[in-house]
Design a protein around this motif. Structure first.
Motif, PDB file in Angstrom:
ATOM      1  N   LEU A 271       5.694 -12.594  11.637  1.00  0.00           N
ATOM      2  CA  LEU A 271       5.312 -12.787  10.054  1.00  0.00           C
ATOM      3  C   LEU A 271       4.765 -14.091   9.717  1.00  0.00           C
ATOM      4  N   ILE A 272       4.920 -15.088  10.335  1.00  0.00           N
ATOM      5  CA  ILE A 272       4.403 -16.310  10.015  1.00  0.00           C
ATOM      6  C   ILE A 272       2.923 -16.244  10.096  1.00  0.00           C
ATOM      7  N   LYS A 273       2.688 -15.297  11.312  1.00  0.00           N
ATOM      8  CA  LYS A 273       1.181 -15.412  11.761  1.00  0.00           C
ATOM      9  C   LYS A 273       0.374 -14.651  10.875  1.00  0.00           C
TER      10      LYS A 273
ATOM     11  N   LYS B 143       0.080  -1.714  22.035  1.00  0.00           N
ATOM     12  CA  LYS B 143      -1.268  -1.421  22.397  1.00  0.00           C
ATOM     13  C   LYS B 143      -1.908  -0.628  21.138  1.00  0.00           C
ATOM     14  N   SER B 144      -0.953   0.404  20.707  1.00  0.00           N
ATOM     15  CA  SER B 144      -1.527   1.484  19.727  1.00  0.00           C
ATOM     16  C   SER B 144      -1.665   0.712  18.480  1.00  0.00           C
ATOM     17  N   ASN B 145      -0.665  -0.383  18.294  1.00  0.00           N
ATOM     18  CA  ASN B 145      -0.519  -1.322  17.135  1.00  0.00           C
ATOM     19  C   ASN B 145      -1.903  -2.103  16.920  1.00  0.00           C
ATOM     20  N   ARG B 146      -2.399  -2.421  18.128  1.00  0.00           N
ATOM     21  CA  ARG B 146      -3.591  -3.422  18.202  1.00  0.00           C
ATOM     22  C   ARG B 146      -4.645  -2.690  17.829  1.00  0.00           C
ATOM     23  N   GLN B 147      -4.540  -1.144  18.478  1.00  0.00           N
ATOM     24  CA  GLN B 147      -5.783  -0.462  17.907  1.00  0.00           C
ATOM     25  C   GLN B 147      -5.947  -0.238  16.398  1.00  0.00           C
ATOM     26  N   MET B 148      -4.632  -0.097  15.720  1.00  0.00           N
ATOM     27  CA  MET B 148      -4.806  -0.126  14.406  1.00  0.00           C
ATOM     28  C   MET B 148      -5.053  -1.235  13.640  1.00  0.00           C
ATOM     29  N   ASP B 149      -5.106  -2.573  14.277  1.00  0.00           N
ATOM     30  CA  ASP B 149      -5.532  -3.639  13.604  1.00  0.00           C
ATOM     31  C   ASP B 149      -6.976  -3.600  13.585  1.00  0.00           C
ATOM     32  N   MET B 150      -7.657  -2.845  14.292  1.00  0.00           N
ATOM     33  CA  MET B 150      -9.103  -2.929  14.412  1.00  0.00           C
ATOM     34  C   MET B 150      -9.704  -2.285  13.219  1.00  0.00           C
ATOM     35  N   TYR B 151      -9.040  -1.373  12.609  1.00  0.00           N
ATOM     36  CA  TYR B 151      -9.541  -0.729  11.344  1.00  0.00           C
ATOM     37  C   TYR B 151      -9.411  -1.559  10.284  1.00  0.00           C
TER      38      TYR B 151
ATOM     39  N   VAL C 131      -5.205 -10.972   4.208  1.00  0.00           N
ATOM     40  CA  VAL C 131      -4.847  -9.382   4.568  1.00  0.00           C
ATOM     41  C   VAL C 131      -4.050  -9.143   3.366  1.00  0.00           C
ATOM     42  N   ILE C 132      -3.063 -10.007   3.106  1.00  0.00           N
ATOM     43  CA  ILE C 132      -2.112  -9.855   1.946  1.00  0.00           C
ATOM     44  C   ILE C 132      -3.068  -9.647   0.614  1.00  0.00           C
ATOM     45  N   GLU C 133      -3.884 -10.775   0.360  1.00  0.00           N
ATOM     46  CA  GLU C 133      -4.566 -11.054  -0.933  1.00  0.00           C
ATOM     47  C   GLU C 133      -5.289  -9.483  -1.072  1.00  0.00           C
ATOM     48  N   ALA C 134      -6.155  -9.168  -0.166  1.00  0.00           N
ATOM     49  CA  ALA C 134      -7.058  -8.145  -0.137  1.00  0.00           C
ATOM     50  C   ALA C 134      -6.086  -6.971  -0.813  1.00  0.00           C
ATOM     51  N   ALA C 135      -5.095  -6.631  -0.145  1.00  0.00           N
ATOM     52  CA  ALA C 135      -4.243  -5.633  -0.543  1.00  0.00           C
ATOM     53  C   ALA C 135      -3.828  -5.727  -1.975  1.00  0.00           C
ATOM     54  N   GLN C 136      -3.621  -6.969  -2.356  1.00  0.00           N
ATOM     55  CA  GLN C 136      -3.262  -7.019  -3.751  1.00  0.00           C
ATOM     56  C   GLN C 136      -4.380  -6.854  -4.989  1.00  0.00           C
ATOM     57  N   ASP C 137      -5.519  -7.292  -4.315  1.00  0.00           N
ATOM     58  CA  ASP C 137      -6.780  -7.199  -5.003  1.00  0.00           C
ATOM     59  C   ASP C 137      -7.241  -5.703  -5.032  1.00  0.00           C
ATOM     60  N   LEU C 138      -6.767  -4.858  -4.306  1.00  0.00           N
ATOM     61  CA  LEU C 138      -7.166  -3.427  -4.395  1.00  0.00           C
ATOM     62  C   LEU C 138      -6.186  -2.758  -5.186  1.00  0.00           C
ATOM     63  N   GLY C 139      -5.115  -3.394  -5.981  1.00  0.00           N
ATOM     64  CA  GLY C 139      -4.285  -2.888  -6.450  1.00  0.00           C
ATOM     65  C   GLY C 139      -2.976  -2.603  -6.078  1.00  0.00           C
ATOM     66  N   ALA C 140      -2.585  -2.942  -5.086  1.00  0.00           N
ATOM     67  CA  ALA C 140      -1.161  -2.624  -4.579  1.00  0.00           C
ATOM     68  C   ALA C 140      -0.042  -3.540  -5.258  1.00  0.00           C
ATOM     69  N   ASN C 141       0.909  -3.010  -5.527  1.00  0.00           N
ATOM     70  CA  ASN C 141       2.051  -3.818  -6.179  1.00  0.00           C
ATOM     71  C   ASN C 141       2.838  -4.428  -4.916  1.00  0.00           C
ATOM     72  N   LYS C 142       3.940  -5.277  -5.044  1.00  0.00           N
ATOM     73  CA  LYS C 142       4.587  -5.883  -3.955  1.00  0.00           C
ATOM     74  C   LYS C 142       5.174  -5.032  -3.186  1.00  0.00           C
ATOM     75  N   MET C 143       5.826  -4.137  -3.594  1.00  0.00           N
ATOM     76  CA  MET C 143       6.333  -3.153  -2.762  1.00  0.00           C
ATOM     77  C   MET C 143       5.568  -2.501  -1.684  1.00  0.00           C
TER      78      MET C 143
ATOM     79  N   VAL D  87       1.378  -2.998   4.249  1.00  0.00           N
ATOM     80  CA  VAL D  87       0.740  -4.083   5.200  1.00  0.00           C
ATOM     81  C   VAL D  87       1.736  -4.977   5.977  1.00  0.00           C
ATOM     82  N   ILE D  88       2.713  -5.658   5.281  1.00  0.00           N
ATOM     83  CA  ILE D  88       3.786  -6.499   6.175  1.00  0.00           C
ATOM     84  C   ILE D  88       4.420  -5.858   6.981  1.00  0.00           C
ATOM     85  N   LEU D  89       5.075  -4.952   6.798  1.00  0.00           N
ATOM     86  CA  LEU D  89       6.008  -3.995   7.753  1.00  0.00           C
ATOM     87  C   LEU D  89       4.942  -3.733   9.010  1.00  0.00           C
ATOM     88  N   PRO D  90       3.822  -2.893   8.629  1.00  0.00           N
ATOM     89  CA  PRO D  90       3.223  -2.327   9.945  1.00  0.00           C
ATOM     90  C   PRO D  90       2.962  -3.251  10.775  1.00  0.00           C
ATOM     91  N   LEU D  91       2.658  -4.749  10.292  1.00  0.00           N
ATOM     92  CA  LEU D  91       2.134  -5.668  10.939  1.00  0.00           C
ATOM     93  C   LEU D  91       3.212  -6.450  11.698  1.00  0.00           C
TER      94      LEU D  91
END
Lengths: 281, 270
Positions: free
Chosen positions: A170-172, A273-281, A177-189, A195-199
């Motif tokens: 979490l600290i890393k 591994k599959s998670n890292r692939q997700m990161d690339m998108y 990434v979080i700001e981008a999601a907020q800018d795109l209109g996502a609320n905190k939940m 974003v945060i949970l999958p990462l």
């Protein structure tokens, strides 16, 4: 500078004290010694494991380990999230981290037996918990010597191992990434769930592997909290090795346990591994 | 603003409950370590008799001595073997061989403690080394070395090997160049590896349980075997002393790591 020979003492040490002992376990698991002292190949040590009694012990231990992992996540994730959020805010402002994580880890550094002993004095029939309850006029609780007590002890013992990896993921997480999601209109939940949970899942997964296997094998916890009447696979292995006749069966059990360990490691690897692939998108 | 305050409030309550869960048992132990009677629910007046009893219990002091000496020797030996190994591993060019060595090194960390313990016990029994202090020490070194390697390796990867060669070009002898150029760079890794080894060794129960014998006990085993015979307030006193020692140790480490590199040994463990 990087002379290979420097690593030889370590390699010799590992062969002598890790590889050779593992080999012995395999040898014992697949053999039986008759009265004359001759070894012969057999699969009966493994066959014995499939007796209903032992299968039941396996299921029991997997169930207890599973419950412990679930409680470690439920209790540990929010704690890791809260501390990580606060530390991120402070680090972003150029201050030092809060040091709250340290407080979560500190009990872990005290001797493991003393930690469990502490709970023993609380949960005993005439312990702190029950005298407190009777002070309030409430009925007594008989937690000691039950499955609940074993799960409680396991969670208490291993929860730092769940909090630490989740925190360190979490600290890393990159603020942008979080700001981008907020800018795109996502609320905190939505930011949290999408974003945060999958990462942070790799942290949860490594927490699971750090808690599940020890929970499966920590025979001392069930010894402490169930007075030895509640057998886990760890207790079964311990009992068999402490008794010279049981060592072949104990070795077979250890191999089954190792298979469990490597399977869970493998699942974790695939997952990451599959998670890292997700990161690339 | 109000919402933010509310969120903070909930978070603080959560953290408080978690700390209560973690520290309540320890605080109870500390309070009752000064209890004059042998009870964990009634207060019989202030007394330090359990501390007196603790410091005159030879078996307990013996176990404490074993724990500390084993931890110190295991930390030092595994530090030397582990640091040398980390440097050596960097020398292997073949990716496959390197992978194999890393896999073997990781084996003690990923395989269950229980399996490590019983397999080493089988080894000692097979080659007829009597279980005791020596086998306990061998076992502790075995599970400590990988942690030292894991904390030294990243420092070596970061290291600019050109510096070492430059020192050689300027006429330094290899060992002198190592001591003056390489060692200062990887020192934080070595120290945190050693600290991890030390604390793991002090806390270990499972592996020690199988690899010791002939009446040689460390603290964990001693408490394990005596607590099952019943509650004794002496362990409350022992817990209090241990907790204070750990708190001091952690405080010192935290000071050291935050003032220097920011590498906390706890971070490596995580």
């Amino acid at each position: 500078m990087f002379k290979k020979t420097l690593s030889y003492p370590h390699l010799v040490w590992m062969v002598l004290f890790v590889i050779a002992p593992m080999f012995l376990i395999f040898l014992y698991a697949f053999t039986v010694t008759d009265d004359g002292g001759t070894l012969s190949f057999t699969l009966e040590n493994f066959a014995k494991f499939f007796e209903p009694m032992y299968i039941k012990i396996l299921f029991n231990s997997v169930w207890i380990a599973f419950l412990s992992v679930v409680f470690c996540i439920i209790l540990g994730y929010p704690a890791a999230k809260i501390i990580a959020d606060r530390d991120r805010r402070r680090i972003a402002m150029g201050k030092k981290a809060t040091g709250l994580l340290m407080l979560f880890v500190m009990p872990m550094w005290m001797n493991v037996m003393l930690r469990l002993y502490a709970w023993l004095t609380i949960l005993q029939p005439d312990g702190v918990l029950n005298s407190f309850l009777s002070l309030l006029g409430l009925p007594k609780l008989d937690i000691m010597y039950t499955q609940t007590a074993v799960v409680l002890g396991t969670v208490y013992d291993f929860i730092p191992f769940m909090i630490m990896p989740i925190y360190s993921v979490l600290i890393k997480i990159d603020d942008s990434v979080i700001e981008a999601a907020q800018d795109l209109g996502a609320n905190k939940m939505r930011v949290f769930w999408k974003v945060i949970l999958p990462l942070s899942l790799p942290g949860v997964v490594s927490g699971i592997t750090m808690v599940f296997l020890p929970a499966l094998t920590s025979f001392y916890i069930s010894d402490f909290f169930s007075g030895g009447q509640f057998m886990l696979i760890g207790n079964l292995i311990e009992k068999n090795f402490k008794n010279p006749v049981g060592r072949n069966f104990g070795s077979a059990l250890s191999i089954i346990l190792m298979i469990f360990a490597f399977l869970s490691m493998h699942v974790m690897k695939i997952f990451n591994k599959s998670n890292r692939q997700m990161d690339m998108y | 603003m109000k919402k933010h305050f509310f969120k903070n409030f909930i978070e603080n309550i959560y953290l408080f409950l978690m700390f209560l869960f973690l520290y309540f048992p320890i605080v109870i132990l500390m309070i009752f370590s000064f209890n004059n009677i042998k009870s964990t629910s009634n207060w019989g007046g202030f007394s330090t008799r359990w501390y007196v009893q603790m410091f005159s219990d030879d078996a307990l002091l013996g176990a404490f001595g074993t724990t500390i000496t084993i931890a110190i020797i295991a930390a030092l030996v595994s530090c030397v073997i582990g640091t040398a190994a980390a440097i050596g591993i960097q020398g292997f060019r073949s990716k496959k061989l390197k992978g194999l060595i890393n896999a073997v090194t990781n084996l003690p960390m990923v395989s269950s403690e229980l399996v490590m313990g019983v397999s080493m016990m089988m080894l000692f029994l097979t080659v007829n080394i009597p279980l005791g202090y020596f086998t306990l020490l061998l076992a502790h070194i075995t599970f400590c070395v990988p942690y030292v390697i894991v904390s030294v390796l990243p420092k070596l990867v970061q290291l600019d090997s050109g510096l070492y060669e430059a020192a050689l070009d300027l006429g330094a002898k290899p060992f002198y160049a190592f001591r003056k150029v390489v060692l200062p760079e990887i020192k934080p890794g070595i120290i945190s590896g050693m600290l991890i080894a030390f604390t793991l060794s002090i806390d270990d129960f499972v592996i020690s349980f199988f690899t010791t014998g002939n009446g040689v006990n460390n603290l964990s085993i001693y408490i394990y075997s005596s607590v099952r015979r019943g509650v004794n307030p002496m362990y409350n006193a022992l817990s209090t002393v241990m907790f204070i020692l750990v708190a001091i140790l952690l405080f010192v480490i935290n000071k050291r790591s935050s003032s220097k590199t920011g590498d906390s040994p706890i971070g490596v463990l995580g």
